[in-house]
Design a protein around this motif. Sequence first.
Motif, short mmCIF file in Angstrom:
data_model
loop_
_atom_site.label_atom_id
_atom_site.label_comp_id
_atom_site.label_asym_id
_atom_site.label_seq_id
_atom_site.Cartn_x
_atom_site.Cartn_y
_atom_site.Cartn_z
N SER A 123 -4.63 1.94 -11.46
CA SER A 123 -4.49 2.87 -10.40
C SER A 123 -4.99 2.26 -9.08
O SER A 123 -4.64 2.82 -8.05
CB SER A 123 -5.19 3.99 -10.67
N GLN A 124 -5.53 1.06 -9.15
CA GLN A 124 -6.20 0.50 -8.00
C GLN A 124 -5.56 -0.57 -7.49
O GLN A 124 -5.95 -1.55 -6.52
CB GLN A 124 -7.76 0.29 -8.11
N LEU A 125 -4.20 -0.96 -8.22
CA LEU A 125 -3.72 -2.08 -7.79
C LEU A 125 -2.32 -1.48 -7.07
O LEU A 125 -1.76 -0.78 -7.46
CB LEU A 125 -3.25 -2.96 -9.08
N ALA A 126 -2.19 -2.54 -6.01
CA ALA A 126 -0.78 -2.43 -5.15
C ALA A 126 0.10 -3.68 -5.52
O ALA A 126 -0.18 -4.57 -5.35
CB ALA A 126 -1.03 -2.37 -3.88
N VAL A 127 1.65 -3.30 -6.09
CA VAL A 127 2.18 -4.43 -6.48
C VAL A 127 2.90 -5.11 -5.23
O VAL A 127 3.29 -4.19 -4.28
CB VAL A 127 3.34 -3.85 -7.39
N ILE A 128 3.02 -6.33 -5.08
CA ILE A 128 3.49 -7.11 -3.72
C ILE A 128 4.89 -7.36 -4.30
O ILE A 128 5.23 -8.01 -5.28
CB ILE A 128 2.74 -8.36 -3.57
N GLU A 129 5.78 -6.96 -3.69
CA GLU A 129 7.39 -7.14 -3.99
C GLU A 129 7.72 -8.39 -3.23
O GLU A 129 7.59 -8.62 -2.12
CB GLU A 129 8.09 -6.00 -3.76
N LEU A 158 0.81 -1.08 -0.16
CA LEU A 158 -0.12 0.09 -0.09
C LEU A 158 0.87 1.15 0.07
O LEU A 158 0.23 2.13 -0.46
CB LEU A 158 -0.61 -0.02 1.10
N LEU A 159 1.99 1.13 0.51
CA LEU A 159 3.11 2.17 0.54
C LEU A 159 3.61 2.68 -0.66
O LEU A 159 4.16 3.96 -0.90
CB LEU A 159 4.06 2.15 1.54
N HIS A 160 3.88 1.60 -1.78
CA HIS A 160 4.24 1.92 -2.89
C HIS A 160 3.25 2.66 -3.92
O HIS A 160 2.49 2.45 -4.02
CB HIS A 160 4.90 0.64 -3.63
N SER A 161 4.06 3.51 -4.60
CA SER A 161 3.32 4.45 -5.58
C SER A 161 2.91 3.73 -6.57
O SER A 161 3.43 2.51 -6.91
CB SER A 161 4.21 5.75 -6.18
N ASN A 162 1.65 4.12 -7.42
CA ASN A 162 1.04 3.17 -8.50
C ASN A 162 1.68 3.77 -9.71
O ASN A 162 0.87 3.53 -10.75
CB ASN A 162 -0.38 3.62 -8.38
N ASN A 163 2.83 4.32 -9.76
CA ASN A 163 3.43 4.76 -10.82
C ASN A 163 4.03 3.62 -11.84
O ASN A 163 4.40 3.62 -12.95
CB ASN A 163 4.58 5.68 -10.80
N VAL A 164 4.09 2.34 -11.17
CA VAL A 164 4.62 1.02 -11.41
C VAL A 164 3.65 0.63 -12.66
O VAL A 164 2.50 0.48 -12.25
CB VAL A 164 4.85 0.00 -10.61
N ARG A 165 4.33 0.31 -13.78
CA ARG A 165 3.19 -0.57 -14.92
C ARG A 165 3.34 -1.97 -14.63
O ARG A 165 4.22 -2.64 -14.56
CB ARG A 165 3.79 0.04 -15.96
N VAL A 166 2.26 -2.27 -14.22
CA VAL A 166 2.17 -3.88 -13.93
C VAL A 166 2.28 -4.51 -15.26
O VAL A 166 1.92 -4.08 -16.33
CB VAL A 166 0.71 -4.21 -13.21
N GLN A 167 2.79 -5.72 -15.16
CA GLN A 167 3.06 -6.69 -16.25
C GLN A 167 2.61 -8.18 -15.95
O GLN A 167 2.56 -8.56 -14.83
CB GLN A 167 4.32 -6.64 -16.79
N PHE A 212 -9.39 3.08 -2.77
CA PHE A 212 -9.64 4.02 -1.77
C PHE A 212 -8.70 3.67 -0.68
O PHE A 212 -9.00 4.19 0.64
CB PHE A 212 -11.02 4.12 -1.31
N GLY A 213 -7.40 2.91 -0.73
CA GLY A 213 -6.36 2.79 0.18
C GLY A 213 -6.43 1.66 1.00
O GLY A 213 -5.76 1.39 1.90
N HIS A 214 -7.75 1.04 1.14
CA HIS A 214 -7.85 -0.35 1.77
C HIS A 214 -7.82 -1.62 0.84
O HIS A 214 -8.43 -1.55 -0.21
CB HIS A 214 -8.80 -0.42 2.62
N VAL A 215 -7.30 -2.54 1.36
CA VAL A 215 -6.98 -3.80 0.51
C VAL A 215 -8.47 -4.51 0.58
O VAL A 215 -8.90 -4.77 1.62
CB VAL A 215 -5.88 -4.69 1.05
N GLU A 216 -9.04 -4.97 -0.62
CA GLU A 216 -10.18 -5.66 -0.64
C GLU A 216 -9.71 -6.86 -1.23
O GLU A 216 -10.78 -8.17 -0.64
CB GLU A 216 -11.14 -5.03 -1.63
N LYS A 217 -8.94 -7.32 -1.98
CA LYS A 217 -8.51 -8.65 -2.50
C LYS A 217 -7.05 -8.77 -2.41
O LYS A 217 -6.24 -7.93 -2.75
CB LYS A 217 -9.02 -8.77 -3.89
#
Length: 70
Positions: free
Chosen positions: A64-70, A11-20, A30-35
């Motif tokens: 924009s509504q996805l957060a990448v897990i590293e 959640l802290l990472h910016s959403n500027n990363v292009r997912v692949q 809206f900042g809270h994880v649903e899935k």
Amino acid sequence: MKYIISSLLSLLHSNNVRVQPGFRVNYAPFGHVEKFDGTVVACDKSRGVLVAWPRGGADWLPNSQLAVIE
């Protein structure tokens, strides 16, 4: 415990990363994880990102509504 921490950190990472395809993501509108812990299957500029979830099938979602897990 490691899974919970990585989910929160995503959640802290910016959403500027292009997912692949192959990226692991959380759905966080809206900042809270649903899935949790989905895998990106495909990307389409007009439809968004197709994410397959361990439970619950697959969804087309905006990047924009996805957060990448590293």
